[in-house]
Write a protein that holds these residues in place. Structure first.
Motif, mmCIF file in Angstrom:
data_model
loop_
_atom_site.group_PDB
_atom_site.id
_atom_site.type_symbol
_atom_site.label_atom_id
_atom_site.label_comp_id
_atom_site.label_asym_id
_atom_site.label_seq_id
_atom_site.Cartn_x
_atom_site.Cartn_y
_atom_site.Cartn_z
ATOM 1 N N CYS A 192 24.340 9.031 36.425
ATOM 2 C CA CYS A 192 25.017 10.268 35.972
ATOM 3 C C CYS A 192 24.309 11.493 36.691
ATOM 4 C CB CYS A 192 24.869 10.227 34.507
ATOM 5 S SG CYS A 192 25.790 8.906 33.817
ATOM 6 N N LEU A 193 22.909 11.578 36.712
ATOM 7 C CA LEU A 193 22.431 12.748 37.302
ATOM 8 C C LEU A 193 22.557 12.937 38.657
ATOM 9 C CD1 LEU A 193 20.595 15.022 36.422
ATOM 10 C CD2 LEU A 193 18.475 13.644 37.286
ATOM 11 N N ILE A 194 22.640 11.945 39.498
ATOM 12 C CA ILE A 194 23.008 11.997 41.033
ATOM 13 C C ILE A 194 24.636 12.217 41.228
ATOM 14 C CG2 ILE A 194 23.111 10.787 43.066
ATOM 15 C CD1 ILE A 194 20.565 9.180 42.099
ATOM 16 N N ARG A 195 25.640 11.780 40.429
ATOM 17 C CA ARG A 195 26.892 11.691 40.670
ATOM 18 C C ARG A 195 27.605 13.074 39.885
ATOM 19 N NH1 ARG A 195 29.644 7.436 42.060
ATOM 20 N NH2 ARG A 195 31.175 8.904 42.569
ATOM 21 N N THR A 196 26.890 13.639 39.033
ATOM 22 C CA THR A 196 27.429 14.946 38.348
ATOM 23 C C THR A 196 27.644 16.060 39.369
ATOM 24 O OG1 THR A 196 27.101 16.451 36.810
ATOM 25 C CG2 THR A 196 25.140 15.824 37.774
ATOM 26 N N LYS A 197 28.848 16.706 39.261
ATOM 27 C CA LYS A 197 29.202 17.678 39.989
ATOM 28 C C LYS A 197 28.788 19.101 39.421
ATOM 29 C CE LYS A 197 33.028 15.402 41.772
ATOM 30 N NZ LYS A 197 34.794 15.554 42.221
ATOM 31 N N GLN A 198 28.193 18.829 38.115
ATOM 32 C CA GLN A 198 27.823 20.234 37.235
ATOM 33 C C GLN A 198 26.574 21.054 37.849
ATOM 34 O OE1 GLN A 198 28.486 20.473 33.068
ATOM 35 N NE2 GLN A 198 29.280 18.223 33.197
ATOM 36 N N LEU A 199 25.715 19.968 38.374
ATOM 37 C CA LEU A 199 24.407 20.600 39.025
ATOM 38 C C LEU A 199 24.281 20.632 40.513
ATOM 39 C CD1 LEU A 199 22.380 18.424 36.409
ATOM 40 C CD2 LEU A 199 22.962 20.596 35.874
ATOM 41 N N GLY A 200 23.514 21.532 40.874
ATOM 42 C CA GLY A 200 23.226 21.687 42.177
ATOM 43 C C GLY A 200 22.139 20.755 42.722
ATOM 44 N N GLN A 226 32.841 15.581 33.531
ATOM 45 C CA GLN A 226 33.424 16.923 33.646
ATOM 46 C C GLN A 226 33.021 17.957 34.789
ATOM 47 O OE1 GLN A 226 32.189 18.739 30.158
ATOM 48 N NE2 GLN A 226 33.059 17.563 28.729
ATOM 49 N N SER A 227 33.964 18.583 35.103
ATOM 50 C CA SER A 227 33.931 19.585 36.308
ATOM 51 C C SER A 227 32.845 20.663 35.738
ATOM 52 C CB SER A 227 35.062 19.969 36.971
ATOM 53 O OG SER A 227 35.862 18.687 37.143
ATOM 54 N N LYS A 270 31.796 26.019 39.664
ATOM 55 C CA LYS A 270 30.442 26.573 40.374
ATOM 56 C C LYS A 270 29.408 25.802 39.720
ATOM 57 C CE LYS A 270 27.458 30.220 42.049
ATOM 58 N NZ LYS A 270 27.323 31.775 42.095
ATOM 59 N N PRO A 271 28.686 24.750 40.297
ATOM 60 C CA PRO A 271 27.595 24.141 39.701
ATOM 61 C C PRO A 271 26.254 24.981 39.339
ATOM 62 C CG PRO A 271 27.657 23.617 42.063
ATOM 63 C CD PRO A 271 28.760 24.427 41.781
ATOM 64 N N TYR A 272 25.787 24.734 38.515
ATOM 65 C CA TYR A 272 24.376 25.413 37.957
ATOM 66 C C TYR A 272 23.340 24.767 38.985
ATOM 67 C CZ TYR A 272 26.582 25.634 33.457
ATOM 68 O OH TYR A 272 27.276 25.859 32.283
ATOM 69 N N GLU A 273 22.562 26.008 39.261
ATOM 70 C CA GLU A 273 21.698 25.757 40.367
ATOM 71 C C GLU A 273 20.536 26.795 39.912
ATOM 72 O OE1 GLU A 273 19.568 24.086 42.246
ATOM 73 O OE2 GLU A 273 21.452 23.520 43.911
ATOM 74 N N ILE A 274 19.440 26.488 40.382
ATOM 75 C CA ILE A 274 17.969 27.193 40.566
ATOM 76 C C ILE A 274 17.726 28.050 41.432
ATOM 77 C CG2 ILE A 274 17.240 25.873 38.566
ATOM 78 C CD1 ILE A 274 15.508 24.474 40.590
ATOM 79 N N ARG A 275 17.105 29.279 41.538
ATOM 80 C CA ARG A 275 16.730 29.936 42.418
ATOM 81 C C ARG A 275 15.226 29.595 42.874
ATOM 82 N NH1 ARG A 275 18.885 33.284 38.590
ATOM 83 N NH2 ARG A 275 16.633 34.162 38.085
#
Length: 586
Positions: free
Chosen positions: A65-73, A167-168, A173-178
């Motif tokens: 699920c972590l690899i396939r999710t679209k919510q995370l960058g 969920q989309s 725009k997915p969550y991402e870190i700087r």
């Protein structure tokens, strides 16, 4: 029971109470020593089997699920993958050790509490219940804990991971870190662990003698006057043990203060990352010492204020001051004598979130039986729930959301400040449970209630909203329902759909509560029996989709107002022509 007033009545009451207390305490300890090995064995064996047996599945599915999710960058997925690896390694060890400790503590303390509770006011056959209470009930409670953990690992875990996987992302725009902010955040986190770890330990050690003598003074005064924790019989043994074991409690508080420096100090990395500023992160690390010092002053009823500085650690927000609001639980009226405490047991019952959960499922049973009789809840819905399938979720999500909506509409029409339950009681911001998890549900529901009040829906619109909340997971029935309601403009229809989706989302979160699945199974069983009784349908144990013959030769037509679905039901007599019953699911 009113505690005595005056020195001599108080002294006589205290001396008369001591033998009674020690006899009950000894009996409770004996029962606890006999029971806790069995509870420890049951809880450790059951929980360990669940944790170790499901660990490979959880590991594979979590990473999938972590690899396939679209919510995370991609960068955030990489960082979380490392954290998940650590969590998966620690989880079996922590779960098994926690089960052992929980089995010992629960198996020993539950019989002791039940022994003192058996002699409470209004109890009959007190002598017999002193020996019986807390034995078999503790064993059953241990089995319930194992079952709730099973529901948590099977139902709640996969429900949460499905949301992450399916969920989309919000706003597309997915969550991402700087990446540029990570080195500074890590530096602040390490600095916070060092500074806060040293300062929190120093403050706790310096104030531990004050906590020791103040605690002893207050407990002895409450013991003599039968007030505070000694007012309730069930709490007397633990309050008495607190006097003897208070030094250990002080040592535990010091250790807890040292451990609390870990998350509080590490949170400086979060502040530095959020504000993109190493300076503000360091300001938080220094300010957290001041916050901790003021909080300990309030807990120990010491003069307010602190000698440590407080800095601004947020770019936006009010300037921090050295005033720290005293927690309500530590506020006390200044009178000549110590104030009388209210009933501790009753306060726990009034604010127990499990009672609210019981109320929710009681209402689900009442409304569910009505909806079964009307045909809104069908045989397929109940069979689907009995098999544990997610399916359309008419029972698992739709029915609880329907009940919550009814309560919100009732509260909006009554113009109350909280949520009005069916029995006339009201949940407000003052008497609601104080657990943080309850805030996740209560505050959004209060917002929805105010919005419903402002919308002022008509009866037809309310009826459509209720049916939509119930059937939102079934697209076919929703489509037929939409075609039968009065014409609505696009704005009104969008608002009603938004209310339905939000209520179902909140209800889905409630269904992940550890005890919700167990109560839900009881609800499905009750509705299945009601369906058999009301409509003459015998539900098959294996969940097959066919309908048994009607026992009493019912041949009448069951027609409802909304969409119809015709099913052919053969009469029990072979020579009789088949009759068509129209059962409307809405």
């Amino acid at each position: 029971m009113e505690p005595p007033r005056g020195f001599w009545p108080t002294l006589w009451s205290f001396l008369r109470f001591l033998p009674f207390f020690f006899a009950l305490l000894l009996l409770g300890i004996i029962k606890g020593l006999l029971i806790f090995p069995w509870t420890c064995l049951i809880m450790t064996t059951g929980n360990s089997a669940l944790i170790l047996g499901l660990w490979p599945v959880h590991a594979v599915w979590t990473y999938y699920c972590l690899i396939r999710t679209k919510q995370l960058g991609p960068v955030l997925k990489l960082v979380l993958s490392i954290g998940v690896c650590v969590a998966l390694f620690v989880w079996p060890l922590a779960g098994i050790l926690g089960s052992i400790m929980a089995g010992i503590v629960y198996g020993f303390l539950a019989p002791v509490m039940a022994t003192f509770d058996a002699v409470g006011e209004g109890k009959s056959s007190q002598f017999l219940h002193c020996f019986v209470d807390g034995t078999w009930s503790t064993i059953k409670g241990t089995c319930t804990v194992v079952r709730d953990l099973k529901d948590l690992l099977f139902h709640s875990y996969f429900s949460i991971m499905d949301d992450l996987h399916l969920q989309s992302p919000p706003a597309g725009k997915p969550y991402e870190i700087r990446l540029l902010c990570l080195p500074g955040a890590l530096f602040v986190g390490v600095l916070g662990l060092i500074i806060d770890g040293f300062m929190f330990s120093l403050i706790a050690l310096c104030k531990s003698p004050i906590m020791l003598f103040k605690g002893w003074k207050r407990l002895v005064q409450d013991l003599i006057g039968r007030e505070g924790p000694f007012l309730e019989t069930a709490c007397v043994p633990f309050a008495g043990l607190a006097i003897l074991l208070w030094p250990l409690a002080v040592v535990g508080s010091v250790i807890a203060s040292m451990l609390s420096s870990i998350p509080l100090g590490a949170y400086g990395a979060v502040v530095a990352y959020q504000e993109s500023s190493v300076r503000l992160g360091i300001n938080y690390v220094l300010s957290s010492v001041s916050i901790f010092d003021e909080y300990t002053n309030d807990v120990l009823d010491m003069p307010e204020g602190t000698c440590f500085p407080r800095y601004q650690y947020r770019k936006k927000g009010p300037t921090p001051s050295n005033s720290f609001s005293r927690p309500a639980s530590f506020q006390r009226q200044e009178t000549e004598n110590f104030p009388r405490a209210t009933s501790f047991k009753n306060s726990m019952q009034d604010l127990n979130p499990f009672k609210l959960l019981d109320n929710l499922f009681s209402e689900c049973r009442r409304h569910g039986e009505l909806l079964v009789a009307e045909g809104c809840i069908t045989r397929e819905d109940i069979e689907e729930a009995k098999l544990g399938k997610v399916g359309q979720g008419v029972l698992s999500v739709g029915l609880p959301a329907y009940v919550i909506l009814k309560a919100l509409l009732r509260s909006a029409k009554a113009d109350v400040s909280g949520i009005l339950l069916h029995d006339g009681s009201e949940i407000t911001s003052d008497n609601r449970p104080k657990q943080k998890i309850f805030d996740w549900f209560f505050d959004p529901l209060m917002v929805i209630k105010d919005q419903l009040k402002a919308e002022n829906f008509s009866e037809e619109e309310e009826s459509y909203l209720c049916k939509l909340v119930l059937l939102l997971g079934d697209s076919e029935r929703v489509k037929n329902l939409t075609s039968q309601v009065p014409p609505l403009n696009e704005r009104k229809r969008a608002e009603i759909n938004a209310f339905a989706r939000r209520l179902q989302g909140i209800t889905k979160s409630i269904s992940r509560y550890p005890t919700a699945k167990r109560r839900f199974d009881g609800l499905v069983k009750s509705l299945s029996e009601e369906l058999e009784k009301k409509m003459g349908i015998s539900m098959s144990s294996n969940g097959s989709s066919h309908m048994r013959r009607i026992r009493s030769g019912i041949g009448r037509m069951l027609s409802q107002k909304s969409m119809g679905r015709t099913i052919s039901i053969q009469s029990e007599d072979k020579g009789e022509e088949p009759a068509n019953d129209v059962i409307s699911p809405v």
